[in-house]
Design a protein around this motif. Structure first.
Motif, short mmCIF file in Angstrom:
data_model
loop_
_atom_site.label_atom_id
_atom_site.label_comp_id
_atom_site.label_asym_id
_atom_site.label_seq_id
_atom_site.Cartn_x
_atom_site.Cartn_y
_atom_site.Cartn_z
N GLY A 1 4.49 3.55 10.25
CA GLY A 1 5.49 4.61 10.30
C GLY A 1 6.89 4.09 9.99
N ARG A 2 7.25 2.98 10.61
CA ARG A 2 8.58 2.40 10.39
C ARG A 2 8.77 1.99 8.93
N GLU B 1 11.36 3.51 6.13
CA GLU B 1 12.33 2.61 5.51
C GLU B 1 12.27 2.69 3.98
N MET B 2 11.07 3.02 3.47
CA MET B 2 10.88 3.10 2.02
C MET B 2 11.18 4.49 1.47
N GLY B 3 11.58 5.40 2.34
CA GLY B 3 11.92 6.74 1.90
C GLY B 3 10.74 7.69 1.81
N LEU B 4 9.63 7.30 2.42
CA LEU B 4 8.45 8.19 2.47
C LEU B 4 8.63 9.12 3.67
N THR B 5 9.14 10.31 3.40
CA THR B 5 9.56 11.22 4.48
C THR B 5 8.52 12.30 4.80
N VAL B 6 7.38 12.28 4.11
CA VAL B 6 6.36 13.31 4.32
C VAL B 6 5.74 13.19 5.71
N ALA C 1 12.01 6.06 16.13
CA ALA C 1 12.41 7.31 15.48
C ALA C 1 11.56 7.62 14.26
N ALA C 2 10.88 6.61 13.72
CA ALA C 2 10.02 6.82 12.54
C ALA C 2 8.86 7.75 12.85
N MET C 3 8.54 7.91 14.13
CA MET C 3 7.39 8.74 14.50
C MET C 3 7.76 10.22 14.66
N GLN D 1 0.84 -1.21 0.00
CA GLN D 1 0.00 0.00 0.00
C GLN D 1 0.87 1.25 0.00
N LEU D 2 1.93 1.25 0.80
CA LEU D 2 2.80 2.42 0.91
C LEU D 2 3.52 2.70 -0.41
N THR D 3 3.91 1.64 -1.12
CA THR D 3 4.56 1.82 -2.43
C THR D 3 3.62 2.50 -3.40
N SER D 4 2.38 2.04 -3.42
CA SER D 4 1.38 2.62 -4.31
C SER D 4 1.12 4.09 -3.96
N LEU D 5 1.02 4.38 -2.67
CA LEU D 5 0.76 5.76 -2.23
C LEU D 5 1.97 6.66 -2.53
#
Length: 220
Positions: free
Chosen positions: A107-108, A112-117, A136-138, A82-86
């Motif tokens: 969040g993690r 990890e996938m580089g979604l920094t928004v 730290a992802a939060m 889902q995160l890749t698609s988004l």
């Protein structure tokens, strides 16, 4: 919102999801300056589905764009598809109206996938376990809730001190709302001068500007 539609003897200390969804839409648009937002919701949970819907409608109404909506189910531990698609939709924010158990993992995996928004959600995030799971992802995340323990208001700090003294823990939002709900009922009993059910109900329905720990509460 359907909870209080069941009958005239049901009241709540917390805000409803329509209020929360609208509030987070305005926060995302007006405060964070987001314009293209994606949504990741839990389809097994009425809370998540409703909150996503209220956010979606309000964000679009005030000029924002919801670029995509994906879903997961409570108990899932893998969200990368889902995160890749988004991520491919290039959103500048991700609204996740779920609970901390999944939110921390989302969040993690997002980071990890580089979604920094910015990631943001509702009061289902309100638990120390969100940080325990997400770590730290939060960072750079936001959520709406009923009270904040760093609020300097005397009624909040006094409550926290007494709660810590009794339970050796910091109260969460549910503890605060439970206390406020009980105090609202006690106030209605005092005003009614009676423990008759209808008398209490009538006074609760008329309650205005009641000062709870979570803020001022009025029944409309």
């Amino acid at each position: 919102p359907k909870v209080t539609e069941i009958g005239d003897y049901i009241f709540r200390a917390c805000f409803i999801d329509s209020f929360q969804g609208e509030g987070m839409a305005h926060f995302a648009y007006d405060v964070l300056g987001l314009r293209r937002v994606a949504i990741l919701k839990d389809t097994k949970n009425d809370y998540s589905v409703g909150l996503a819907d209220f956010f979606d409608k309000t964000f679009k109404a005030i000029g924002g764009t919801v670029v995509d909506i994906k879903s997961y189910s409570e108990g899932d531990i893998e969200f990368r598809a889902q995160l890749t698609s988004l991520k491919n939709q290039n959103p500048d924010g991700l609204f996740i109206p779920g609970y901390y158990t999944e939110v921390g993992l989302i969040g993690r995996q997002a980071r990890e996938m580089g979604l920094t928004v910015p990631l943001f959600g509702g009061d289902g995030w309100d638990s120390h376990k969100t940080i325990d799971i997400g770590g730290a992802a939060m960072e750079n995340t936001y959520f709406s809730t009923h009270y904040a323990e760093d609020n300097p208001a005397p009624e909040i700090q006094n409550f926290i001190q007494k709660y810590k003294a009794k339970y050796n823990a910091t109260p969460d939002a549910m503890s605060v709302l439970g206390y406020d709900a009980a105090q609202m009922m006690f106030e209605a009993i005092r005003q009614a001068g009676s423990t008759d059910a209808k008398a209490i109900r009538d006074k609760l329905a008329q309650l205005k500007n009641f000062q709870g720990v979570s803020g001022q509460i009025s029944m409309d």
